[in-house]
Write a protein that holds these residues in place. Structure first.
Motif, PDB file in Angstrom:
ATOM      1  N   LEU A 148      41.469  49.738  33.495  1.00  0.00           N
ATOM      2  CA  LEU A 148      41.216  50.026  34.907  1.00  0.00           C
ATOM      3  C   LEU A 148      39.946  50.856  35.080  1.00  0.00           C
ATOM      4  CD1 LEU A 148      44.833  50.711  36.164  1.00  0.00           C
ATOM      5  CD2 LEU A 148      43.203  49.154  37.242  1.00  0.00           C
ATOM      6  N   VAL A 149      39.746  51.809  34.203  1.00  0.00           N
ATOM      7  CA  VAL A 149      38.513  52.606  34.260  1.00  0.00           C
ATOM      8  C   VAL A 149      37.305  51.723  33.940  1.00  0.00           C
ATOM      9  CG1 VAL A 149      37.286  54.593  33.324  1.00  0.00           C
ATOM     10  CG2 VAL A 149      39.772  54.696  33.637  1.00  0.00           C
ATOM     11  N   ALA A 150      37.428  50.881  32.921  1.00  0.00           N
ATOM     12  CA  ALA A 150      36.314  50.032  32.502  1.00  0.00           C
ATOM     13  C   ALA A 150      35.921  49.025  33.575  1.00  0.00           C
ATOM     14  CB  ALA A 150      36.680  49.301  31.208  1.00  0.00           C
ATOM     15  N   ALA A 151      36.853  48.657  34.454  1.00  0.00           N
ATOM     16  CA  ALA A 151      36.533  47.701  35.525  1.00  0.00           C
ATOM     17  C   ALA A 151      35.405  48.192  36.415  1.00  0.00           C
ATOM     18  CB  ALA A 151      37.782  47.428  36.357  1.00  0.00           C
ATOM     19  N   GLY A 152      35.216  49.496  36.471  1.00  0.00           N
ATOM     20  CA  GLY A 152      34.141  50.047  37.294  1.00  0.00           C
ATOM     21  C   GLY A 152      32.761  49.653  36.823  1.00  0.00           C
ATOM     22  N   GLY A 153      32.634  49.127  35.611  1.00  0.00           N
ATOM     23  CA  GLY A 153      31.325  48.701  35.123  1.00  0.00           C
ATOM     24  C   GLY A 153      30.692  47.643  36.007  1.00  0.00           C
ATOM     25  N   PHE A 154      31.510  46.823  36.680  1.00  0.00           N
ATOM     26  CA  PHE A 154      30.961  45.801  37.574  1.00  0.00           C
ATOM     27  C   PHE A 154      30.291  46.412  38.799  1.00  0.00           C
ATOM     28  CE2 PHE A 154      34.226  43.296  35.306  1.00  0.00           C
ATOM     29  CZ  PHE A 154      33.445  42.232  34.901  1.00  0.00           C
ATOM     30  N   LEU A 155      30.599  47.673  39.109  1.00  0.00           N
ATOM     31  CA  LEU A 155      29.974  48.334  40.262  1.00  0.00           C
ATOM     32  C   LEU A 155      28.661  49.008  39.894  1.00  0.00           C
ATOM     33  CD1 LEU A 155      33.115  50.047  41.852  1.00  0.00           C
ATOM     34  CD2 LEU A 155      32.055  47.861  42.481  1.00  0.00           C
TER      35      LEU A 155
ATOM     36  N   THR B  41      33.534  41.008  43.821  1.00  0.00           N
ATOM     37  CA  THR B  41      34.587  40.056  43.463  1.00  0.00           C
ATOM     38  C   THR B  41      34.967  40.204  41.995  1.00  0.00           C
ATOM     39  OG1 THR B  41      33.826  38.484  45.138  1.00  0.00           O
ATOM     40  CG2 THR B  41      35.206  37.620  43.376  1.00  0.00           C
ATOM     41  N   ALA B  42      33.979  40.335  41.123  1.00  0.00           N
ATOM     42  CA  ALA B  42      34.262  40.541  39.704  1.00  0.00           C
ATOM     43  C   ALA B  42      35.008  41.856  39.484  1.00  0.00           C
ATOM     44  CB  ALA B  42      32.963  40.529  38.910  1.00  0.00           C
ATOM     45  N   PHE B  43      34.613  42.898  40.208  1.00  0.00           N
ATOM     46  CA  PHE B  43      35.309  44.190  40.111  1.00  0.00           C
ATOM     47  C   PHE B  43      36.770  44.053  40.521  1.00  0.00           C
ATOM     48  CE2 PHE B  43      36.579  47.889  42.778  1.00  0.00           C
ATOM     49  CZ  PHE B  43      36.859  48.783  41.749  1.00  0.00           C
ATOM     50  N   ALA B  44      37.021  43.394  41.654  1.00  0.00           N
ATOM     51  CA  ALA B  44      38.399  43.236  42.135  1.00  0.00           C
ATOM     52  C   ALA B  44      39.226  42.405  41.159  1.00  0.00           C
ATOM     53  CB  ALA B  44      38.397  42.595  43.519  1.00  0.00           C
ATOM     54  N   ALA B  45      38.636  41.358  40.578  1.00  0.00           N
ATOM     55  CA  ALA B  45      39.363  40.540  39.612  1.00  0.00           C
ATOM     56  C   ALA B  45      39.726  41.352  38.375  1.00  0.00           C
ATOM     57  CB  ALA B  45      38.529  39.321  39.222  1.00  0.00           C
ATOM     58  N   ALA B  46      38.801  42.184  37.903  1.00  0.00           N
ATOM     59  CA  ALA B  46      39.072  43.023  36.734  1.00  0.00           C
ATOM     60  C   ALA B  46      40.157  44.053  37.028  1.00  0.00           C
ATOM     61  CB  ALA B  46      37.789  43.721  36.281  1.00  0.00           C
ATOM     62  N   VAL B  47      40.133  44.629  38.230  1.00  0.00           N
ATOM     63  CA  VAL B  47      41.170  45.589  38.619  1.00  0.00           C
ATOM     64  C   VAL B  47      42.534  44.902  38.668  1.00  0.00           C
ATOM     65  CG1 VAL B  47      42.029  47.008  40.532  1.00  0.00           C
ATOM     66  CG2 VAL B  47      39.639  47.176  39.831  1.00  0.00           C
ATOM     67  N   ASN B  48      42.594  43.707  39.248  1.00  0.00           N
ATOM     68  CA  ASN B  48      43.858  42.982  39.301  1.00  0.00           C
ATOM     69  C   ASN B  48      44.389  42.648  37.908  1.00  0.00           C
ATOM     70  OD1 ASN B  48      44.115  42.997  42.050  1.00  0.00           O
ATOM     71  ND2 ASN B  48      43.387  40.912  42.365  1.00  0.00           N
ATOM     72  N   LEU B  49      43.483  42.297  37.010  1.00  0.00           N
ATOM     73  CA  LEU B  49      43.879  42.015  35.624  1.00  0.00           C
ATOM     74  C   LEU B  49      44.566  43.228  35.013  1.00  0.00           C
ATOM     75  CD1 LEU B  49      43.479  39.953  33.147  1.00  0.00           C
ATOM     76  CD2 LEU B  49      41.557  41.435  32.545  1.00  0.00           C
ATOM     77  N   ALA B  50      43.939  44.394  35.156  1.00  0.00           N
ATOM     78  CA  ALA B  50      44.492  45.613  34.564  1.00  0.00           C
ATOM     79  C   ALA B  50      45.748  46.082  35.296  1.00  0.00           C
ATOM     80  CB  ALA B  50      43.434  46.720  34.570  1.00  0.00           C
TER      81      ALA B  50
ATOM     82  N   ASN C  21      40.386  36.433  42.271  1.00  0.00           N
ATOM     83  CA  ASN C  21      41.082  37.704  42.080  1.00  0.00           C
ATOM     84  C   ASN C  21      42.520  37.504  41.610  1.00  0.00           C
ATOM     85  OD1 ASN C  21      38.793  39.006  42.923  1.00  0.00           O
ATOM     86  ND2 ASN C  21      39.518  39.429  44.977  1.00  0.00           N
ATOM     87  N   TYR C  22      43.241  36.582  42.247  1.00  0.00           N
ATOM     88  CA  TYR C  22      44.652  36.400  41.927  1.00  0.00           C
ATOM     89  C   TYR C  22      44.865  35.629  40.632  1.00  0.00           C
ATOM     90  CZ  TYR C  22      45.768  38.080  46.639  1.00  0.00           C
ATOM     91  OH  TYR C  22      45.901  38.836  47.772  1.00  0.00           O
ATOM     92  N   SER C  23      43.878  34.862  40.205  1.00  0.00           N
ATOM     93  CA  SER C  23      44.044  34.110  38.963  1.00  0.00           C
ATOM     94  C   SER C  23      44.146  35.029  37.759  1.00  0.00           C
ATOM     95  CB  SER C  23      42.872  33.140  38.775  1.00  0.00           C
ATOM     96  OG  SER C  23      41.650  33.845  38.592  1.00  0.00           O
TER      97      SER C  23
END
Length: 420
Positions: free
Chosen positions: A394-401, A232-241, A363-365
């Motif tokens: 977008l690359v950095a969002a992968g840190g949550f995985l 969920t944190a990964f998806a939220a970060a991806v949506n942000l970027a 995610n949408y917030s």
């Protein structure tokens, strides 16, 4: 939940119910994609709205997620999902019929258009939550990955075709009458839903409690489960970027790269074409690599391609934008297929509506925040540095995985992926 015999039956024959859902949803998404072009055109060309009002119109469909996203999950868990979806379709269809009707009567105002976007967004909150809870009742649990991939491919195809179709409709019949197409698409979706004959029983609902307590159950599940929390944190970060990217890319292409309006449309659609590819390959990758490893491979293989988009320039250098966005969107959509399928297979059925609403709320917030940050970066640093920033995010969002236990797993917990 379906029995083993039902699962085997679902894999061994064409699934009529799913085909109906796929046709209805793809048609509805096409109508929504067309409206994403026509509604701002109505505001700008017919009502002469200011840029600020057009910005409000863009944000209006997302605002209901922040206001009613969490209670919607609790309400949906109390009801059968299909009637909820039918009511939402009816509300959305009426909303988009009301705009041309008001125009023909000579009383259309910008407040009416904003209310239409807001009400349709509220209906989308309930529809999306109910839809996510409905799909696992139509198909075997092990088939969710394959079916979600097909739905995502259909949605991305609609997003590719929608803007071009919207422009054609605006030129031929006008932007206001063209909104009737979206109303018709909701009717098609409803006809397909009515034609579905569900062969799986509805799970017994949990005893009703106070709404606040039921909402907290969904929040507790998402925050308390390490795998659900991480994805969920990964998806939220991806949506942000991604929201930042979408806020910057038009300015970047037009003002920095010098792209004309005749080229802009097909350049932007390249991301959607990549999304179609991502939906088609997600299931195959998950079977071969495992669902957890697929997320890691997709994120750290596809996301860096997004950096190429910032290298785009006139002429042959446009290939950097095409390649970068196509591969990036393919990875994002494929990851989304894996995450949605995991959530549907892993969450307790009686909690699925609340868990879905909670994850979508989170995610949408981040979308309006990302759009605001992207626009601010472009204003302060310039469009190209802003493109570098959002694609790097977008690359950095992968840190949550990379947190435990995801990095040590082959598959996310839940049912295995069926052979298609």
């Amino acid at each position: 939940m379906p029995t083993a015999a039902q699962s085997a039956k679902g894999r061994g024959r064409p699934h009529r119910n799913f085909r109906l859902l796929l046709v209805g949803e793809t048609t509805s998404k096409l109508g929504t994609s067309v409206t994403s072009v026509l509604l701002p055109l109505v505001a700008v060309t017919t009502l002469h709205a200011s840029p600020f009002v057009v910005g409000l119109l863009t944000a209006a469909p997302w605002l209901p997620w922040l206001l009613i996203g969490l209670p919607a999950g609790a309400w949906v868990d109390r009801l059968a999902p299909r009637p909820v979806m039918l009511v939402c379709n009816a509300v959305s269809a009426l909303v988009f019929v009301s705009v041309p009707l008001a125009w023909w009567l000579g009383v259309l105002a910008i407040g009416h258009v904003l209310c239409a976007a807001l009400i349709s967004g509220a209906a989308s909150v309930f529809f999306s939550t109910a839809y996510s809870a409905y799909l696992p009742r139509l198909v075997a649990t092990a088939d969710l990955m394959h079916r979600n991939a097909q739905l995502q491919a259909g949605e991305q195809g609609a997003r590719v075709a929608g803007p071009g179709l919207g422009g054609l409709i605006a030129q031929t019949v006008g932007s206001v009458p063209g909104l009737l197409l979206d109303a018709a698409s909701f009717m098609v979706s409803s006809v397909c839903l009515i034609a579905i004959s569900s062969d799986t029983p509805r799970p017994d609902p949990a005893p009703r409690r106070r709404l606040r307590r039921e909402i907290s159950d969904g929040l507790r599940f998402v925050s308390g489960d390490r795998c659900v929390r991480a994805v969920t944190a990964f998806a939220a970060a991806v949506n942000l970027a991604m929201a930042g990217l979408q806020a910057v890319q038009i300015v970047f292409l037009v003002r920095t790269v010098g792209v004309g309006s005749d080229t802009l449309g097909w350049l932007v659609s390249c991301g959607g074409l990549g999304g179609v590819l991502g939906g088609l390959v997600a299931g195959r990758l998950a079977r071969r690599l495992g669902t957890a490893r697929t997320l890691l491979v997709l994120q750290f293989t596809a996301a860096p391609f997004g950096l190429l988009a910032a290298l785009a320039g006139p002429g042959p250098r446009l290939v950097f934008y095409v390649l970068g966005t196509a591969v990036l969107f393919a990875g994002v959509v494929a990851c989304n297929v894996v995450i949605v399928s995991f959530r549907q297979a892993y969450c307790p059925p009686e909690l699925l509506g609340r868990v879905t609403a909670t994850t979508l709320f989170l995610n949408y917030s981040t979308i309006p925040v990302g759009a605001l940050l992207g626009g601010s970066l472009a204003s302060v640093l310039g469009a190209r540095p802003a493109m570098w920033s959002v694609t790097a995010a977008l690359v950095a969002a992968g840190g949550f995985l990379l947190v435990k236990p995801l990095r040590g797993l082959r598959d996310l917990p839940g049912a295995p992926v069926a052979e298609s």
